[in-house]
Design a protein around this motif. Structure first.
Motif, PDB file in Angstrom:
ATOM      1  N   HIS A 137      -7.246  -0.994  -6.977  1.00  0.00           N
ATOM      2  CA  HIS A 137      -6.957  -0.954  -5.540  1.00  0.00           C
ATOM      3  C   HIS A 137      -7.231   0.436  -4.968  1.00  0.00           C
ATOM      4  O   HIS A 137      -6.362   1.086  -4.387  1.00  0.00           O
ATOM      5  CB  HIS A 137      -5.522  -1.417  -5.266  1.00  0.00           C
ATOM      6  N   SER A 172       0.803  -1.221   0.000  1.00  0.00           N
ATOM      7  CA  SER A 172       0.000   0.000   0.000  1.00  0.00           C
ATOM      8  C   SER A 172       0.835   1.270   0.000  1.00  0.00           C
ATOM      9  O   SER A 172       0.284   2.358  -0.219  1.00  0.00           O
ATOM     10  CB  SER A 172      -0.930   0.019   1.216  1.00  0.00           C
ATOM     11  N   ASN A 179      -3.759   1.336  -3.521  1.00  0.00           N
ATOM     12  CA  ASN A 179      -2.740   1.908  -4.399  1.00  0.00           C
ATOM     13  C   ASN A 179      -2.586   3.389  -4.059  1.00  0.00           C
ATOM     14  O   ASN A 179      -3.526   4.171  -4.240  1.00  0.00           O
ATOM     15  CB  ASN A 179      -3.173   1.732  -5.859  1.00  0.00           C
ATOM     16  N   THR A 198     -10.176  -3.141  -0.218  1.00  0.00           N
ATOM     17  CA  THR A 198      -9.848  -2.109  -1.177  1.00  0.00           C
ATOM     18  C   THR A 198     -11.125  -1.829  -1.965  1.00  0.00           C
ATOM     19  O   THR A 198     -12.217  -2.051  -1.447  1.00  0.00           O
ATOM     20  CB  THR A 198      -8.655  -2.569  -2.062  1.00  0.00           C
ATOM     21  N   SER A 203     -10.655  -5.465  -5.169  1.00  0.00           N
ATOM     22  CA  SER A 203     -10.256  -4.889  -6.450  1.00  0.00           C
ATOM     23  C   SER A 203     -10.283  -5.947  -7.540  1.00  0.00           C
ATOM     24  O   SER A 203     -10.762  -5.698  -8.654  1.00  0.00           O
ATOM     25  CB  SER A 203      -8.863  -4.260  -6.355  1.00  0.00           C
ATOM     26  N   HIS A 258      -8.419  -8.756   1.470  1.00  0.00           N
ATOM     27  CA  HIS A 258      -7.730  -7.561   1.010  1.00  0.00           C
ATOM     28  C   HIS A 258      -8.794  -6.500   0.786  1.00  0.00           C
ATOM     29  O   HIS A 258      -9.496  -6.515  -0.214  1.00  0.00           O
ATOM     30  CB  HIS A 258      -6.949  -7.835  -0.272  1.00  0.00           C
ATOM     31  N   GLU A 286      -5.172  -3.042   1.340  1.00  0.00           N
ATOM     32  CA  GLU A 286      -4.220  -3.151   0.235  1.00  0.00           C
ATOM     33  C   GLU A 286      -4.674  -2.171  -0.845  1.00  0.00           C
ATOM     34  O   GLU A 286      -5.446  -2.514  -1.734  1.00  0.00           O
ATOM     35  CB  GLU A 286      -4.160  -4.579  -0.303  1.00  0.00           C
ATOM     36  N   ASP A 291     -10.143 -10.441  -2.464  1.00  0.00           N
ATOM     37  CA  ASP A 291      -9.608  -9.123  -2.793  1.00  0.00           C
ATOM     38  C   ASP A 291     -10.697  -8.371  -3.557  1.00  0.00           C
ATOM     39  O   ASP A 291     -11.132  -8.809  -4.620  1.00  0.00           O
ATOM     40  CB  ASP A 291      -8.344  -9.275  -3.635  1.00  0.00           C
TER      41      ASP A 291
END
Length: 262
Positions: free
Chosen positions: A201, A10, A232, A191, A165, A189, A230, A163
């Motif tokens: 993300h 991250s 970006n 996001t 994303s 995760h 997590e 996750d």
């Protein structure tokens, strides 16, 4: 107790060491270490020093199975997973996050489901297989790039990761996926994504994945795994912008995961 942690990914392009500092500063419970091209992420002694210095535990290791980490710790996939388990044991983590094999890794893929079960039995570490997505350049039909599948709910893994994303790219409903996985969902995760073909993300709540509703659903189910932010932050132009995104992500997780637990 559910831990709300920060992935070292991250803070990229800042280092693993910076991630520990941000996590401690902002009040995260733990860190997930992404083993990557940052040499610190590959060194047991360095990670232990960061744990001690920041009084910040590591709850998970992300194995080097991304396209850009294909040569980290060699190119033999099972050897990379064994080293990830060794690192996890050394630093006190109980989960290794792993992606399903790429379609060109046919021998690895053929024995993947049974091999993951064998590693869990021999190491005592949970290998939480992560949902991925079809590769697509537009909104048109995607190409299957992962074997035996990008969707871990289709196979008999004991432990899995969702996750958000990745689910956005695949067009997956994460609440339905969580219900399919049941107690096999060990790791998240947290996001967000817009539903484009890019693995964005985003900060949770800034996309279309109903991240808050998903966290509330997990809380109702008494989810006791890890929730890892997590996101970006590569587009953040200043350190203050990055801190603001990391802080907003943590606040979102705490607000929405706790909303139905009282």
């Amino acid at each position: 107790m559910t831990l709300i942690g920060l992935s070292t990914a991250s803070v990229y392009p800042e280092s693993t060491a910076h991630a520990f500092g941000y996590a401690a500063q902002l009040g995260y419970d733990a860190v997930e270490v992404m083993v990557g091209i940052d040499s610190l992420s590959q060194q047991t002694s360095a990670i232990k020093q960061l744990i001690d210095h920041h009084e910040m535990p590591v709850c998970a290791i992300h194995a080097p199975c991304l396209l850009w980490t294909q040569r980290v710790w060699g190119t033999e996939p099972w050897g990379k997973l064994e080293r990830s388990a060794d690192l996890a044991l050394e630093v006190g983590a109980d989960v290794v996050v792993v992606h399903p094999p790429f379609r060109w890794q046919r021998e690895y893929a053929a024995g993947f489901v049974d091999g993951i079960a064998a590693l869990e039995s021999s190491t005592g570490i949970a290998f939480a297989v992560e949902n991925m997505y079809p590769w697509r350049a537009s909104s048109r039909r995607g190409m299957e790039m992962y074997l035996p599948s990008w969707d871990p709910s289709q196979h008999n893994y004991a432990n899995t990761t969702i996750d958000l994303s990745h689910a956005a790219i695949a067009g997956s409903d994460v609440i339905e996926m969580a219900d399919r996985l049941g107690d096999r969902l060990r790791h998240v995760h947290l996001t967000d994504g817009s539903g484009s073909a890019k693995d964005e993300h985003l900060v949770p709540g800034r996309g279309v994945m109903r991240a808050g509703e998903f966290l509330g659903h997990l809380a109702e189910r008494d989810f006791a795994g890890h929730i890892i932010l997590e996101i970006n932050t590569r587009r953040c132009s200043t350190r203050d912008e990055r801190i603001a995104d990391l802080a907003a992500s943590l606040a979102f997780a705490r607000e929405h995961f706790a909303v139905r637990t009282n």
